[in-house]
Design an enzyme around this catalytic site. Structure first.
Site, short mmCIF file in Angstrom:
data_model
loop_
_atom_site.label_atom_id
_atom_site.label_comp_id
_atom_site.label_asym_id
_atom_site.label_seq_id
_atom_site.Cartn_x
_atom_site.Cartn_y
_atom_site.Cartn_z
N TYR A 245 0.81 -1.35 -0.10
CA TYR A 245 0.01 0.08 -0.10
C TYR A 245 0.85 1.26 0.14
CZ TYR A 245 -3.77 3.33 1.27
OH TYR A 245 -4.65 4.46 1.26
N LYS B 24 0.88 4.29 -2.82
CA LYS B 24 0.60 5.81 -2.73
C LYS B 24 2.00 6.39 -2.78
CE LYS B 24 -3.72 5.29 -1.57
NZ LYS B 24 -4.67 5.81 -2.73
#
Length: 301
Positions: free
Chosen positions: A151, A155
């Site tokens: 994750y 990002k």
């Protein structure tokens, strides 16, 4: 019903009720902006359609779906779009040593490639209106969020991509804002959770991993509506010269949500601060203790 003459328009991805996208739809609508709400399953958008928003089906990982949405939006708005909010996202909590690459690719398809595809597809409509792109990133982009390597990487890719996109679109009058979202109440942690494989080196602290799965919803978590109000206010703010944007106008970087202020401040002190805090906050010191005890027991045998 389409936008009224002169009314600003915003297209938001990932608008299923209960999430950030839905809250942004409601706030933009309250501010008089014509909202184009999208989701893979348009049936979940019926409430917003009843309020006068336009709703379209959209899967940001599907090229044909994006093309169809672009055609529909162009017809609705007369070939212009004032604001594009790339909100659709997928969480991914798993130790780096336990990842499944097909699962990782699916996360990047949504969190990274979907953002890139939307920006490329809707650039013409944004250029015509000298519009604004808002990419929803996360503090995870710059924070060593233990068990969130995939994750964090997705990002981080969004933030790097956005910085370059900002310069590429500047000559055309299109602005790019990155929303560095902290812990915000959303649906992102409500989906089915990944589990540790039986042979995972983290089985010895399984409880710690399981608590981490919902960390974002239980630590200084800001309500979705509050986050949306702040972001929409900045999105609709007037333009100011570069050096003053962060305080008065539409900023290049928007920081909000739980821990946002602290992380922003820590970036000025050095990455060691975030390493130190996250290591202890998630419980990795506990793992150190478990490993030491295992070594002690081995020596006793």
């Amino acid at each position: 019903m389409g936008p009224k003459p002169g009314q600003k328009t915003v297209l938001i991805t990932g608008c299923t009720p209960g999430g950030i996208g839905h809250a942004l739809c409601m706030e933009f609508h309250a501010k008089g902006v014509h909202v184009i709400a999208t989701a893979r399953n348009p049936a979940v958008l019926s409430e917003m359609a009843a309020l006068g928003m336009t709703t379209f089906p959209l899967d940001v990982t599907d090229e044909e779906s994006i093309k169809a949405c672009h055609k529909a939006v162009s017809h609705l708005t007369g070939g212009k779009l004032d604001i594009l909010v790339n909100n659709a996202g997928r969480t991914h909590t798993h130790p780096a040593t336990d990842i499944s690459l097909p699962d990782v690719r699916q996360t990047f398809e949504t969190n990274v490639f979907g953002v890139m595809a939307m920006c490329a597809a809707f650039a013409d409509l944004l250029i015509d209106s000298r519009g604004l792109i808002i990419n929803i990133a996360s503090l995870a982009a710059i924070t060593p969020y233990v068990f969130g390597s995939v994750y964090c990487a997705s990002k981080g890719a969004v933030t790097s991509y956005s910085r370059t996109l900002r310069l590429e679109l500047k000559p055309f009058g299109v602005r790019v804002m990155v929303a560095m979202a902290g812990t915000v109440r959303s649906r992102i942690a409500s989906h089915a959770h990944r589990t540790l494989p039986e042979n995972s080196i983290y089985q010895r602290v399984r409880g710690m991993f399981e608590r981490r799965l919902t960390f974002s919803q239980n630590n200084a978590t800001v309500e979705t509506g509050e986050f949306a109000r702040k972001l929409v206010a900045k999105a609709l703010a007037p333009e100011w010269p570069l050096i003053l944007r962060a305080w008065f106008g539409r900023p290049d970087w928007f920081w909000a949500g739980g821990w946002a202020t602290g992380v922003w401040f820590a970036t000025w002190l050095g990455e060691w601060v975030l390493d130190f805090v996250m290591y202890r906050m998630i419980g990795m010191k506990q793992l150190e203790g478990v490993l030491r005890e295992e070594e002690r027991q081995k020596k006793l045998k």
